[in-house]
Design a protein around this motif. Sequence first.
Motif, PDB file in Angstrom:
ATOM      1  N   LEU A   3       0.835  -1.201   0.000  1.00 42.64           N
ATOM      2  CA  LEU A   3       0.000   0.000   0.000  1.00 42.64           C
ATOM      3  C   LEU A   3       0.864   1.242   0.000  1.00 42.64           C
ATOM      4  N   LEU A   4       0.360   2.292  -0.576  1.00 41.21           N
ATOM      5  CA  LEU A   4       1.087   3.555  -0.591  1.00 41.21           C
ATOM      6  C   LEU A   4       1.080   4.181   0.791  1.00 41.21           C
ATOM      7  N   ASP A   5       2.188   4.785   1.152  1.00 36.78           N
ATOM      8  CA  ASP A   5       2.297   5.518   2.411  1.00 36.78           C
ATOM      9  C   ASP A   5       2.198   7.006   2.089  1.00 36.78           C
ATOM     10  N   ASN A   6       1.038   7.591   2.324  1.00 34.50           N
ATOM     11  CA  ASN A   6       0.811   9.000   1.993  1.00 34.50           C
ATOM     12  C   ASN A   6       1.569   9.958   2.896  1.00 34.50           C
ATOM     13  N   ASN A   7       2.225   9.431   3.933  1.00 33.25           N
ATOM     14  CA  ASN A   7       3.007  10.283   4.831  1.00 33.25           C
ATOM     15  C   ASN A   7       4.492  10.265   4.507  1.00 33.25           C
ATOM     16  N   LYS A   8       4.908   9.448   3.562  1.00 33.54           N
ATOM     17  CA  LYS A   8       6.329   9.348   3.212  1.00 33.54           C
ATOM     18  C   LYS A   8       6.725  10.543   2.347  1.00 33.54           C
ATOM     19  N   LYS A  39       9.977  20.702   7.717  1.00 33.03           N
ATOM     20  CA  LYS A  39      10.828  19.590   7.287  1.00 33.03           C
ATOM     21  C   LYS A  39      12.209  19.782   7.894  1.00 33.03           C
ATOM     22  N   LYS A  40      12.801  18.685   8.355  1.00 25.23           N
ATOM     23  CA  LYS A  40      14.098  18.761   9.025  1.00 25.23           C
ATOM     24  C   LYS A  40      15.270  18.530   8.081  1.00 25.23           C
ATOM     25  N   GLU A  41      15.060  17.798   6.993  1.00 26.90           N
ATOM     26  CA  GLU A  41      16.141  17.460   6.084  1.00 26.90           C
ATOM     27  C   GLU A  41      16.593  18.685   5.288  1.00 26.90           C
ATOM     28  N   LEU A  42      17.846  18.638   4.817  1.00 22.92           N
ATOM     29  CA  LEU A  42      18.341  19.714   3.967  1.00 22.92           C
ATOM     30  C   LEU A  42      17.603  19.736   2.633  1.00 22.92           C
ATOM     31  N   LYS A  43      17.469  18.543   2.023  1.00 19.40           N
ATOM     32  CA  LYS A  43      16.705  18.454   0.777  1.00 19.40           C
ATOM     33  C   LYS A  43      15.250  18.221   1.171  1.00 19.40           C
ATOM     34  N   LYS A  44      14.466  19.245   1.062  1.00 19.72           N
ATOM     35  CA  LYS A  44      13.085  19.171   1.534  1.00 19.72           C
ATOM     36  C   LYS A  44      12.217  18.415   0.537  1.00 19.72           C
ATOM     37  N   LEU A  45      11.636  17.335   1.030  1.00 25.25           N
ATOM     38  CA  LEU A  45      10.684  16.551   0.261  1.00 25.25           C
ATOM     39  C   LEU A  45       9.361  16.552   1.006  1.00 25.25           C
ATOM     40  N   TYR A  46       8.285  16.418   0.262  1.00 25.79           N
ATOM     41  CA  TYR A  46       6.950  16.477   0.853  1.00 25.79           C
ATOM     42  C   TYR A  46       6.176  15.216   0.539  1.00 25.79           C
ATOM     43  N   SER A  47       5.221  14.899   1.405  1.00 23.26           N
ATOM     44  CA  SER A  47       4.381  13.714   1.240  1.00 23.26           C
ATOM     45  C   SER A  47       3.122  14.070   0.453  1.00 23.26           C
ATOM     46  N   ILE A  48       2.380  13.042   0.081  1.00 21.35           N
ATOM     47  CA  ILE A  48       1.090  13.241  -0.585  1.00 21.35           C
ATOM     48  C   ILE A  48       0.166  14.042   0.331  1.00 21.35           C
ATOM     49  N   ASN A  49       0.179  13.735   1.624  1.00 20.43           N
ATOM     50  CA  ASN A  49      -0.654  14.480   2.567  1.00 20.43           C
ATOM     51  C   ASN A  49      -0.231  15.945   2.650  1.00 20.43           C
ATOM     52  N   ASP A  50       1.063  16.203   2.540  1.00 20.34           N
ATOM     53  CA  ASP A  50       1.544  17.589   2.547  1.00 20.34           C
ATOM     54  C   ASP A  50       1.045  18.350   1.320  1.00 20.34           C
ATOM     55  N   VAL A  51       0.897  17.651   0.200  1.00 19.38           N
ATOM     56  CA  VAL A  51       0.441  18.304  -1.036  1.00 19.38           C
ATOM     57  C   VAL A  51      -0.936  18.930  -0.826  1.00 19.38           C
ATOM     58  N   GLN A  52      -1.783  18.290  -0.032  1.00 19.43           N
ATOM     59  CA  GLN A  52      -3.104  18.866   0.248  1.00 19.43           C
ATOM     60  C   GLN A  52      -2.964  20.212   0.946  1.00 19.43           C
ATOM     61  N   ILE A  53      -2.102  20.278   1.945  1.00 23.32           N
ATOM     62  CA  ILE A  53      -1.896  21.539   2.662  1.00 23.32           C
ATOM     63  C   ILE A  53      -1.264  22.571   1.738  1.00 23.32           C
ATOM     64  N   ILE A  54      -0.287  22.157   0.953  1.00 24.60           N
ATOM     65  CA  ILE A  54       0.389  23.079   0.037  1.00 24.60           C
ATOM     66  C   ILE A  54      -0.591  23.638  -0.983  1.00 24.60           C
ATOM     67  N   SER A  55      -1.468  22.793  -1.518  1.00 26.59           N
ATOM     68  CA  SER A  55      -2.454  23.297  -2.486  1.00 26.59           C
ATOM     69  C   SER A  55      -3.446  24.233  -1.809  1.00 26.59           C
ATOM     70  N   PHE A  56      -3.788  23.964  -0.551  1.00 25.65           N
ATOM     71  CA  PHE A  56      -4.687  24.841   0.200  1.00 25.65           C
ATOM     72  C   PHE A  56      -4.026  26.201   0.421  1.00 25.65           C
ATOM     73  N   VAL A  57      -2.756  26.201   0.776  1.00 24.18           N
ATOM     74  CA  VAL A  57      -2.006  27.453   0.965  1.00 24.18           C
ATOM     75  C   VAL A  57      -1.974  28.231  -0.353  1.00 24.18           C
ATOM     76  N   HIS A  58      -1.690  27.539  -1.440  1.00 32.61           N
ATOM     77  CA  HIS A  58      -1.640  28.199  -2.748  1.00 32.61           C
ATOM     78  C   HIS A  58      -3.003  28.790  -3.115  1.00 32.61           C
ATOM     79  N   TYR A  59      -4.058  28.066  -2.840  1.00 32.41           N
ATOM     80  CA  TYR A  59      -5.423  28.551  -3.084  1.00 32.41           C
ATOM     81  C   TYR A  59      -5.712  29.812  -2.259  1.00 32.41           C
ATOM     82  N   LEU A  60      -5.376  29.761  -0.970  1.00 32.08           N
ATOM     83  CA  LEU A  60      -5.638  30.917  -0.112  1.00 32.08           C
ATOM     84  C   LEU A  60      -4.888  32.156  -0.585  1.00 32.08           C
ATOM     85  N   ALA A  61      -3.644  31.964  -1.000  1.00 33.07           N
ATOM     86  CA  ALA A  61      -2.827  33.106  -1.433  1.00 33.07           C
ATOM     87  C   ALA A  61      -3.218  33.603  -2.814  1.00 33.07           C
ATOM     88  N   SER A  62      -3.385  32.698  -3.769  1.00 35.32           N
ATOM     89  CA  SER A  62      -3.579  33.136  -5.146  1.00 35.32           C
ATOM     90  C   SER A  62      -5.029  33.437  -5.516  1.00 35.32           C
TER      91      SER A  62
END
Length: 112
Positions: A3-8, A39-62
């Motif tokens: 199964l996919l891990d949406n938090n990875k 995110k703690k890592e130097l190379k910042k990667l985001y999860s599928i669940n993070d994409v929902q928040i990121i798209s919400f932020v983009h919607y609110l701003a734009s």
Amino acid sequence: MALLDNNKDVLPLSSIAELLTAKARTLKMYEEKGLFPKKKELKKLYSINDVQIISFVHYLASVKKINANGIKYIIEMLENNMDEKNKADFLEIVEKKLEKLSAKEIVDVESM
């Protein structure tokens, strides 16, 4: 098949920008203002669940033209006052609204 891990954390910001038809620089600006999940890592990667928040932020701003402080407040309210199920339901509703928007309705913040 597992199964996919949406938090990875697997997606770079540039890929998320492509998914959202946004400019990577715009998303980087939101990230620098602390509007995305931490995110703690130097190379910042985001999860599928993070994409929902990121798209919400983009919607609110734009689309809604809410400034960074307003977005921080809204995200804080989501995090502190909603359990995971209600938060997921809410973000799903927002996602459906975003699907109905055309690219013309989303004005990129950088073009202002």
